[in-house]
Design a protein around this motif. Structure first.
Motif, PDB file in Angstrom:
ATOM      1  N   THR A  97       0.826  -1.206   0.000  1.00 57.82           N
ATOM      2  CA  THR A  97       0.000   0.000   0.000  1.00 57.82           C
ATOM      3  C   THR A  97       0.860   1.256   0.000  1.00 57.82           C
ATOM      4  O   THR A  97       1.999   1.245   0.460  1.00 57.82           O
ATOM      5  CB  THR A  97      -0.927   0.045   1.231  1.00 57.82           C
ATOM      6  OG1 THR A  97      -0.132   0.196   2.423  1.00 57.82           O
ATOM      7  CG2 THR A  97      -1.765  -1.216   1.340  1.00 57.82           C
ATOM      8  N   VAL A  98       0.280   2.321  -0.512  1.00 57.81           N
ATOM      9  CA  VAL A  98       0.844   3.665  -0.416  1.00 57.81           C
ATOM     10  C   VAL A  98      -0.294   4.597  -0.045  1.00 57.81           C
ATOM     11  O   VAL A  98      -1.383   4.524  -0.632  1.00 57.81           O
ATOM     12  CB  VAL A  98       1.471   4.111  -1.748  1.00 57.81           C
ATOM     13  CG1 VAL A  98       1.645   5.627  -1.789  1.00 57.81           C
ATOM     14  CG2 VAL A  98       2.819   3.445  -1.966  1.00 57.81           C
ATOM     15  N   GLY A  99      -0.064   5.463   0.945  1.00 57.35           N
ATOM     16  CA  GLY A  99      -1.075   6.443   1.306  1.00 57.35           C
ATOM     17  C   GLY A  99      -1.766   6.129   2.614  1.00 57.35           C
ATOM     18  O   GLY A  99      -1.238   5.433   3.479  1.00 57.35           O
ATOM     19  N   LYS A 100      -2.998   6.620   2.755  1.00 57.19           N
ATOM     20  CA  LYS A 100      -3.742   6.548   4.009  1.00 57.19           C
ATOM     21  C   LYS A 100      -4.494   5.227   4.127  1.00 57.19           C
ATOM     22  O   LYS A 100      -5.338   4.906   3.283  1.00 57.19           O
ATOM     23  CB  LYS A 100      -4.733   7.712   4.090  1.00 57.19           C
ATOM     24  CG  LYS A 100      -4.071   9.081   4.091  1.00 57.19           C
ATOM     25  CD  LYS A 100      -5.100  10.201   4.134  1.00 57.19           C
ATOM     26  CE  LYS A 100      -5.822  10.223   5.472  1.00 57.19           C
ATOM     27  NZ  LYS A 100      -6.739  11.392   5.583  1.00 57.19           N
ATOM     28  N   LEU A 101      -4.210   4.478   5.178  1.00 58.00           N
ATOM     29  CA  LEU A 101      -4.859   3.186   5.387  1.00 58.00           C
ATOM     30  C   LEU A 101      -6.292   3.329   5.882  1.00 58.00           C
ATOM     31  O   LEU A 101      -7.079   2.383   5.788  1.00 58.00           O
ATOM     32  CB  LEU A 101      -4.045   2.343   6.364  1.00 58.00           C
ATOM     33  CG  LEU A 101      -2.657   1.911   5.877  1.00 58.00           C
ATOM     34  CD1 LEU A 101      -1.900   1.190   6.983  1.00 58.00           C
ATOM     35  CD2 LEU A 101      -2.779   1.021   4.643  1.00 58.00           C
ATOM     36  N   SER A 102      -6.626   4.479   6.389  1.00 57.75           N
ATOM     37  CA  SER A 102      -8.004   4.745   6.802  1.00 57.75           C
ATOM     38  C   SER A 102      -8.325   6.209   6.514  1.00 57.75           C
ATOM     39  O   SER A 102      -7.441   7.059   6.504  1.00 57.75           O
ATOM     40  CB  SER A 102      -8.202   4.445   8.291  1.00 57.75           C
ATOM     41  OG  SER A 102      -7.387   5.286   9.081  1.00 57.75           O
ATOM     42  N   GLY A 103      -9.580   6.474   6.262  1.00 59.63           N
ATOM     43  CA  GLY A 103      -9.996   7.842   5.950  1.00 59.63           C
ATOM     44  C   GLY A 103      -9.438   8.363   4.650  1.00 59.63           C
ATOM     45  O   GLY A 103      -9.281   9.576   4.483  1.00 59.63           O
ATOM     46  N   ALA A 104      -9.162   7.477   3.695  1.00 57.00           N
ATOM     47  CA  ALA A 104      -8.613   7.900   2.400  1.00 57.00           C
ATOM     48  C   ALA A 104      -9.677   8.634   1.589  1.00 57.00           C
ATOM     49  O   ALA A 104     -10.878   8.351   1.691  1.00 57.00           O
ATOM     50  CB  ALA A 104      -8.108   6.693   1.627  1.00 57.00           C
ATOM     51  N   SER A 105      -9.235   9.580   0.764  1.00 55.58           N
ATOM     52  CA  SER A 105     -10.154  10.341  -0.084  1.00 55.58           C
ATOM     53  C   SER A 105     -10.588   9.534  -1.300  1.00 55.58           C
ATOM     54  O   SER A 105     -11.693   9.723  -1.822  1.00 55.58           O
ATOM     55  CB  SER A 105      -9.478  11.638  -0.546  1.00 55.58           C
ATOM     56  OG  SER A 105      -8.285  11.345  -1.278  1.00 55.58           O
ATOM     57  N   VAL A 106      -9.737   8.641  -1.773  1.00 57.21           N
ATOM     58  CA  VAL A 106      -9.996   7.820  -2.947  1.00 57.21           C
ATOM     59  C   VAL A 106      -9.108   6.585  -2.841  1.00 57.21           C
ATOM     60  O   VAL A 106      -8.034   6.650  -2.233  1.00 57.21           O
ATOM     61  CB  VAL A 106      -9.707   8.609  -4.249  1.00 57.21           C
ATOM     62  CG1 VAL A 106      -8.275   9.125  -4.276  1.00 57.21           C
ATOM     63  CG2 VAL A 106      -9.986   7.767  -5.489  1.00 57.21           C
TER      64      VAL A 106
END
Length: 291
Positions: A97-106
């Motif tokens: 994964t890359v980015g936000k594991l929760s509360g992601a925008s997309v």
């Protein structure tokens, strides 16, 4: 009295104005822009892109097909990149994964083709840096990018990917989720689109140098008018471009106005769409077109 009228008018404007859809901010758009457009049709949904190996591989890569030139990439997403085992309803599964594991925008999920693995879509240097651009687009816009491992391209693999989708959608319930499938991975895209439960979580399908499935026309995803993007090389020796174009046409004629796009890379080969597809353009269109 005038003051109250103005406040009331402002409130009416705020309530009546549509909430603007998320749009990904520019990232190296000049470098990843299509080098030229040879033809357009269907109101801009069908595009023939000028592709040239000497320019778009040899001119773009420091080592052709192995390492892109440094100016095409940024390793900023490495700070949020993880190699995980997540516990899904289908059991423990390996994902990157890359980015936000929760509360992601997309959320964007990439499914590899035959002979690939979860690391293919995380490689910063191959395919002209196009996966690195996708990683940056997700990371810089508060999104999440996922590349899962799965057993096969049949029912078991579909079940495993469905578990991954359910897991990450539960962590970011408000995020639109897009599934991109390269080559044989497309068989999973079509299976997921026909899965009554999982398809509810999918807001768009991105089919890259892949196959078609006539049963999609009968699916719940089709009835929901889930956007579909096709990227295909005109010289693809694995999946004939004429057959994929015919399927694109069938989607559009079966449901007039259906959100489907086809980008044909003229003289491109099997892997060309993975190298050349404009991720930001495709995802922003899907963010606007999906319900």
């Amino acid at each position: 009295m005038i003051r109250y009228f103005i406040l009331g008018a402002l409130a009416f404007v705020c309530l009546s104005s549509p909430v603007s859809a998320l749009q990904l901010e520019p990232y190296k758009d000049d470098l990843f822009a299509y080098p030229g457009i040879l033809k357009t049709g269907d109101g801009g949904d069908y595009v023939v892109v000028d592709y040239n190996e000497m320019r778009d591989i040899n001119g773009r890569d420091q080592v052709p097909e192995r390492r892109v030139k440094q100016n095409y990439i940024s390793l900023q997403p490495k700070r949020s990149q993880r190699d995980l085992v997540v516990t899904t309803s289908k059991g423990p599964l390996k994902v990157m994964t890359v980015g936000k594991l929760s509360g992601a925008s997309v959320i964007t999920i990439y499914l590899h083709g035959q002979g690939g693995n979860r690391q293919q879509g995380m490689n910063d240097f191959t395919f002209g840096g196009n996966f690195n651009r996708l990683k940056n687009l997700m990371d810089r816009n508060g999104g999440l990018y996922v590349t899962p491992e799965f057993s096969d391209f049949g029912d078991k693999g579909e079940s495993e990917v469905a578990g991954v989708i359910d897991y990450f959608k539960a962590q970011s319930p408000q995020a639109k989720l897009f599934v991109a499938c390269g080559s044989m991975g497309g068989s999973l895209c079509w299976k997921l689109a026909q899965d009554a439960e999982t398809s509810r979580h999918i807001s768009g399908l991105i089919i890259l140098g892949s196959l078609w499935d006539e049963h999609f026309i009968e699916s719940a995803s089709f009835k929901r008018r889930v956007p579909v993007f096709f990227g295909h090389g005109s010289r693809d020796p694995v999946f004939a471009v004429e057959k994929q174009q015919a399927f694109y046409r069938k989607i559009r004629t079966s449901a007039p106005g259906y959100p489907a796009r086809f980008h044909r890379f003229e003289s491109g080969n099997h892997g060309t769409p993975i190298r050349m597809t404009d991720w930001r353009g495709v995802l922003n269109w899907m963010l606007s077109a999906s319900r």
